[in-house]
Design an enzyme around this catalytic site. Structure first.
Site, PDB file in Angstrom:
ATOM      1  N   ASP A   9       6.572  11.556 -62.442  1.00 58.50           N
ATOM      2  CA  ASP A   9       6.942  11.264 -63.819  1.00 58.50           C
ATOM      3  C   ASP A   9       5.811  11.800 -64.699  1.00 58.50           C
ATOM      4  O   ASP A   9       4.718  12.107 -64.202  1.00 58.50           O
ATOM      5  CB  ASP A   9       7.115   9.755 -63.975  1.00 58.50           C
ATOM      6  CG  ASP A   9       7.398   9.332 -65.409  1.00 58.50           C
ATOM      7  OD1 ASP A   9       8.239   9.970 -66.062  1.00 58.50           O
ATOM      8  OD2 ASP A   9       6.764   8.370 -65.867  1.00 58.50           O
ATOM      9  N   ASP A  11       4.955  10.825 -68.670  1.00 62.39           N
ATOM     10  CA  ASP A  11       4.326   9.801 -69.523  1.00 62.39           C
ATOM     11  C   ASP A  11       4.057   8.540 -68.702  1.00 62.39           C
ATOM     12  O   ASP A  11       4.966   7.985 -68.074  1.00 62.39           O
ATOM     13  CB  ASP A  11       5.236   9.441 -70.695  1.00 62.39           C
ATOM     14  CG  ASP A  11       5.532  10.619 -71.604  1.00 62.39           C
ATOM     15  OD1 ASP A  11       5.158  10.569 -72.775  1.00 62.39           O
ATOM     16  OD2 ASP A  11       6.140  11.610 -71.134  1.00 62.39           O
ATOM     17  N   ASP A 169       6.027   5.196 -63.134  1.00 64.26           N
ATOM     18  CA  ASP A 169       5.529   3.900 -63.601  1.00 64.26           C
ATOM     19  C   ASP A 169       6.636   2.998 -64.142  1.00 64.26           C
ATOM     20  O   ASP A 169       6.341   1.963 -64.758  1.00 64.26           O
ATOM     21  CB  ASP A 169       4.469   4.099 -64.693  1.00 64.26           C
ATOM     22  CG  ASP A 169       5.053   4.661 -65.975  1.00 64.26           C
ATOM     23  OD1 ASP A 169       5.788   5.671 -65.899  1.00 64.26           O
ATOM     24  OD2 ASP A 169       4.794   4.089 -67.052  1.00 64.26           O
TER      25      ASP A 169
END
Length: 217
Positions: A9, A11, A169
């Site tokens: 991922d 960000d 996240d």
């Protein structure tokens, strides 16, 4: 196990973009006579997109009556013009990517961030700008938690999904990785709220930092 590829991922996993996103949000809030949102509050929304951040800033009560299109455009205009003022790698991410390169382990990026924001952002970071597989939130008709973006990245790297590790996240990252039949790792350094029960996501690994992640690869 030995992974042939690692997908990330963006960000909250590779880059800490929260302060630039927060600056865009607070610029819009101030423009409309509202109080800016604190760093603690905008950070937990940073992975959820511009509309989620705006809703948090303007409040759930007022949000339905507002012009979401105008507010979102104001947010995006500011963010694109100031996309890497405060954004930086998380600790040990650069060394992790360099280590993957040295070990001939391929890596790619699968993000829900749209292409018109992702590609300009990556150009500010040399390693990321050289990434061989970048799949954005609008590359396909669906985005995470659907598995198709991860599967496309694996195809572009010519690696079987079962030989990939996906790192993110957010719960949708883990769901997408599991649906793609990949191993999954939680980037516990990212935008995870203290109220999130990450053990319930059933990822294969939970990593407190990129160095710990490197030990699993």
């Amino acid at each position: 196990m030995t992974f042939q590829a690692v997908l990330f991922d963006l960000d909250g996993t590779l880059l800490n973009t929260a302060d630039d996103l927060g600056a865009a949000l607070n610029t819009v809030l101030i423009k409309h006579g509202r109080q800016p949102l604190s760093k603690a509050l905008y950070t937990v929304e940073a992975s959820n997109g511009s509309l989620a951040m705006l809703r948090a800033g303007f409040g759930a009560k007022d949000w339905p009556s507002l012009n979401h299109t105008i507010l979102q455009q104001q947010f995006l205009d500011y963010y694109l013009a100031n996309i890497a003022q405060h954004t930086h790698y998380y600790p040990a991410i650069e060394s992790l990517l360099l280590s993957l390169n040295e070990r001939n382990i391929q890596w790619g990026i699968v993000t829900n961030k749209p292409t018109f924001l992702t590609l300009p952002l990556l150009q500010h970071f040399t390693l990321l700008a050289e990434c061989k597989a970048v799949v954005c939130g609008d590359t396909l008709q669906v985005a995470k938690p659907y598995p198709e973006p991860l599967l496309l990245a694996a195809t572009r790297l010519d690696v079987a999904p079962s030989a990939c590790l996906y790192v993110g996240d957010a719960q949708r990252d883990i769901q997408a990785g599991q649906a793609a039949q990949m191993k999954t790792a939680i980037a516990n350094w990212g935008y995870i709220a203290s109220t999130d029960d990450i053990s319930s996501w059933h990822a294969d690994f939970i990593c407190t930092d990129a160095q710990q992640l490197s030990n699993y690869i």
